[in-house]
Design an enzyme around this catalytic site. Structure first.
Site, PDB file in Angstrom:
ATOM      1  N   GLY A 180       0.765  -1.250   0.000  1.00 20.90           N
ATOM      2  CA  GLY A 180       0.000   0.000   0.000  1.00 20.90           C
ATOM      3  C   GLY A 180       0.789   1.289   0.000  1.00 20.90           C
TER       4      GLY A 180
ATOM      5  N   ASP B 267       0.608   3.379   4.516  1.00 22.13           N
ATOM      6  CA  ASP B 267      -0.468   4.063   3.798  1.00 22.13           C
ATOM      7  C   ASP B 267      -1.583   4.506   4.740  1.00 22.13           C
ATOM      8  OD1 ASP B 267      -1.274   1.437   4.294  1.00 22.13           O
ATOM      9  OD2 ASP B 267      -1.886   0.999   2.252  1.00 22.13           O
TER      10      ASP B 267
ATOM     11  N   ASP C 151      -5.508   1.555  10.586  1.00 23.80           N
ATOM     12  CA  ASP C 151      -6.930   1.300  10.851  1.00 23.80           C
ATOM     13  C   ASP C 151      -7.061   0.767  12.282  1.00 23.80           C
ATOM     14  OD1 ASP C 151      -9.620   0.665  10.648  1.00 23.80           O
ATOM     15  OD2 ASP C 151      -9.351  -1.009   9.271  1.00 23.80           O
TER      16      ASP C 151
ATOM     17  N   LYS D 246      -6.958   6.469  10.209  1.00 23.69           N
ATOM     18  CA  LYS D 246      -8.411   6.201  10.220  1.00 23.69           C
ATOM     19  C   LYS D 246      -8.814   5.793  11.629  1.00 23.69           C
ATOM     20  CE  LYS D 246     -10.148   2.598   7.924  1.00 23.69           C
ATOM     21  NZ  LYS D 246     -10.575   1.789   6.771  1.00 23.69           N
TER      22      LYS D 246
ATOM     23  N   PHE E  29     -14.051   2.708   3.945  1.00 23.88           N
ATOM     24  CA  PHE E  29     -13.022   1.935   3.267  1.00 23.88           C
ATOM     25  C   PHE E  29     -12.518   2.746   2.081  1.00 23.88           C
ATOM     26  CE2 PHE E  29     -10.810  -1.288   0.942  1.00 23.88           C
ATOM     27  CZ  PHE E  29     -10.155  -1.956   1.970  1.00 23.88           C
ATOM     28  N   LEU E  30     -11.213   3.020   2.074  1.00 25.85           N
ATOM     29  CA  LEU E  30     -10.640   3.943   1.100  1.00 25.85           C
ATOM     30  C   LEU E  30      -9.801   3.209   0.060  1.00 25.85           C
ATOM     31  CD1 LEU E  30      -9.463   6.752   3.575  1.00 25.85           C
ATOM     32  CD2 LEU E  30     -11.767   6.165   2.821  1.00 25.85           C
TER      33      LEU E  30
ATOM     34  N   ASP F 154      -5.759  -0.378  -1.837  1.00 21.69           N
ATOM     35  CA  ASP F 154      -6.516  -1.252  -2.720  1.00 21.69           C
ATOM     36  C   ASP F 154      -7.726  -1.851  -2.025  1.00 21.69           C
ATOM     37  OD1 ASP F 154      -4.912  -2.982  -0.990  1.00 21.69           O
ATOM     38  OD2 ASP F 154      -5.689  -4.612  -2.239  1.00 21.69           O
TER      39      ASP F 154
ATOM     40  N   ARG G  25      -5.839   0.378  -6.791  1.00 18.85           N
ATOM     41  CA  ARG G  25      -4.619   0.865  -6.148  1.00 18.85           C
ATOM     42  C   ARG G  25      -3.972   2.021  -6.913  1.00 18.85           C
ATOM     43  NH1 ARG G  25      -1.807  -2.043  -2.443  1.00 18.85           N
ATOM     44  NH2 ARG G  25      -2.255  -4.170  -3.015  1.00 18.85           N
TER      45      ARG G  25
END
Ligand code: IMP
Ligand code: MG
Length: 173
Positions: free
Chosen positions: A42, A98, A101, A129, A150-151, A157, A163
């Site tokens: 990522g 990246d 979470d 996040k 969800f990004l 991705d 991606r």
């Protein structure tokens, strides 16, 4: 799988923020010859932009960690599938991620890399996040804070799709 995407962070906003982070990192690390460790896959786009905005030399390595299956929830189990290859003993290490979470990935990596005896160990992420954070991981440099969702895009991705989009989108129903 969610089908629609909504623009969340534009490429212009990303570019501006990456420059600001790079200025901050340059100030903090100039003369220290740090090793920047990108987390595959990522972070590769963010890392590529970030290092080109730095005005001093760095060394780069990568680690690949697996935590997610094909979907959008964490398995909770983190595995190293490609380890860092440069020696980190006595080096200033800055991990580039990246998105953070739940926090399992960086929590795990922190222990893993601390075992290599770096002189310092800090963390930089493009997106923090917040909503699902379950373990506390100190983040030293943060690009953007988002609450949830969800990004995808700019390296992020969804089951290997999207991606390469230049902007960051949120997947919506
Ligand atoms: P954590 O262990 O839950 O903090 O998960 C971090 C990893 O999960 C990140 O490195 C990403 O690879 C992945 N991840 C978490 N949230 C997202 C997202 O919104 N989009 C894409 N990947 C995500
Ligand atoms: Mg990642």
């Amino acid at each position: 799988m969610k089908e629609t995407k909504r623009l969340l962070i534009s490429r212009e906003d990303i570019a501006r923020r990456v420059k600001e982070l790079a200025a901050q990192i340059s100030q903090d690390y100039r003369g220290k010859e740090p090793v920047l460790v990108g987390i595959l896959k990522g972070a590769f786009i963010f890392l590529a932009d970030l290092v080109r905005a730095l005005d001093f030399p760095v060394e780069i390595d990568f680690v690949r960690l697996m935590s997610y299956g094909d979907g959008t929830t964490s398995s909770g189990e983190v595995r190293v599938t490609k380890d860092v290859e440069l020696p980190l003993e006595g080096r200033h290490v800055l991990v580039v991620e990246d998105i953070v979470d739940i926090g399992y990935t960086l929590y795990f990596l922190r222990q893993h890399l601390a075992g290599r005896n770096p002189l310092s160990l800090k963390f930089c992420c493009l997106i923090d996040k917040k909503e699902r954070r379950a373990v506390n991981v100190p983040l030293d440099y943060v690009g953007f804070v988002v609450e949830k969702g969800f990004l995808v895009g700019y390296g992020l991705d969804c089951a290997e799709k999207m991606r390469t989009l230049p902007d960051v989108y949120e997947l919506v129903d």
